[in-house]
Enzyme design. Structure first.
Site, PDB file in Angstrom:
ATOM      1  N   THR A  39      23.978   9.162  34.568  1.00  0.00           N
ATOM      2  CA  THR A  39      25.026   9.531  33.618  1.00  0.00           C
ATOM      3  C   THR A  39      26.375   9.215  34.249  1.00  0.00           C
ATOM      4  OG1 THR A  39      23.647  11.293  32.712  1.00  0.00           O
ATOM      5  CG2 THR A  39      25.999  11.403  32.242  1.00  0.00           C
TER       6      THR A  39
ATOM      7  N   LYS B 108      24.570  10.207  25.301  1.00  0.00           N
ATOM      8  CA  LYS B 108      24.306  11.160  26.388  1.00  0.00           C
ATOM      9  C   LYS B 108      25.442  12.173  26.514  1.00  0.00           C
ATOM     10  CE  LYS B 108      22.436  13.157  29.903  1.00  0.00           C
ATOM     11  NZ  LYS B 108      22.109  12.535  31.185  1.00  0.00           N
TER      12      LYS B 108
ATOM     13  N   LYS C  66      30.611  17.682  35.727  1.00  0.00           N
ATOM     14  CA  LYS C  66      30.940  16.254  35.749  1.00  0.00           C
ATOM     15  C   LYS C  66      30.715  15.625  34.387  1.00  0.00           C
ATOM     16  CE  LYS C  66      27.994  13.249  36.167  1.00  0.00           C
ATOM     17  NZ  LYS C  66      26.819  12.396  36.460  1.00  0.00           N
TER      18      LYS C  66
END
Length: 309
Positions: free
Chosen positions: A114, A191, A259
């Site tokens: 990711t 995502k 994050k």
């Protein structure tokens, strides 16, 4: 029976033969290691590499081939999977450690970390400029360590239609479903959408339990009432169970979850999603208190601390 070349082959869709996929997995952390193990169990020839060698050696004991470095792993593979923490780690592997240059002509790079929208676009440009004969597939996954161990991830794949069959054995081995969502970059966009929802679900569970603590309710009673609620999904129910047991061992760390929220916020104008910005600020304070390495459910503990001050 093996063909004369000695290379295992699988039946093709039209009665011919195609070469068995050889896959390399670079990055053997909480997600990459169980994914590689599932590839080995699926019977795929699997090459592994990790910055710290112990996880690679453990997979070697299970039947994987252990590479000396990312370039060594890439040379042996038809499909290379990168599953590391962030964009800097992806670039270090691909560029500094020679993975991209070492990929055979015609290979597929399945980038499953990711890293957000902007960095994915930069990688796509890098591949176009330096290795036009390599196909980049942007394929982050939905799910944490538990689903990864069970082979029940959802792969959010994006890339050219013509490579879908080539990566299907890899994605089928690590996931229960592959959702193809468009050209490279669409997977990373989806995502971020997925992980923002996950963040709010986790925050809702954590805040509800912490509120129960503040109101003087027995946590076991709160757990029992919420666990039977139609509002609680199976994923949220698992998190609720872990909170009830005061178990914050890491499946998806608070630092990584933060994050991912930050990656989403970077793609939108400041102030557009104020609730997400507030959540990120709260989680950042929890990480600064030393909780970043714990599971993201540990925000329950941080909220309870704040309430008692």
């Amino acid at each position: 029976m093996l063909p004369a070349s000695g290379t295992p082959r699988l039946p093709g869709r039209r009665g011919g033969e195609r070469r068995m996929t050889r896959v390399a997995v670079l990055g053997l952390g909480g997600m990459g290691s169980p994914m590689a193990a599932n590839l080995v169990r699926a019977g795929l020839t699997t090459v592994v590499w990790n910055r710290h060698p112990a996880p690679a050696r453990a997979l070697g004991d299970q039947g994987a081939e252990v590479a000396a470095d990312p370039a060594d792993a890439a040379r042996r593979a038809d499909v290379v999977v990168t599953m590391v923490t962030d964009a800097a780690a992806v670039r270090a592997i691909a560029v500094d450690q020679g993975m991209l240059a070492a990929l055979p002509e015609g290979a597929v790079w399945a980038q499953m970390s990711t890293i957000g929208v902007t960095e994915t676009a930069r990688l796509a440009e890098l591949v176009r400029a330096e290795r036009p004969g390599v196909t980049l597939v942007d394929a982050p996954v939905a799910g944490s360590r538990g689903p990864a161990e069970q082979g029940r991830l959802v792969v959010l794949a994006s890339g050219p239609d013509q490579v879908r069959d080539r990566v299907a054995p890899v994605f089928d081995a690590v996931g229960q479903q592959t959702v193809w969502v468009g050209p490279v970059g669409a997977g990373s966009r989806l995502k971020l959408v997925n992980n923002l929802l996950l963040a709010f679900v986790n925050e809702g569970i954590a805040a509800a339990v912490a509120l129960g603590d503040v109101l003087g309710l027995d946590r076991a009673t709160v757990h029992r009432a919420l666990r039977g609620s139609p509002l609680v999904s199976p994923w949220a129910g698992d998190k609720l169970d872990r909170i009830a047991g005061d178990d914050y061992t890491t499946q998806y760390s608070l630092a990584l979850a933060l994050k991912d929220v930050d990656l989403a916020l970077r793609e939108v104008p400041p102030g557009r999603f104020p609730a997400a910005e507030a959540l990120a600020g709260e989680w950042r304070r929890a990480a600064e208190q030393g909780l970043g390495g714990d599971d993201l459910t540990v925000v329950t503990r941080a909220l309870a601390r704040e309430a008692t001050r």
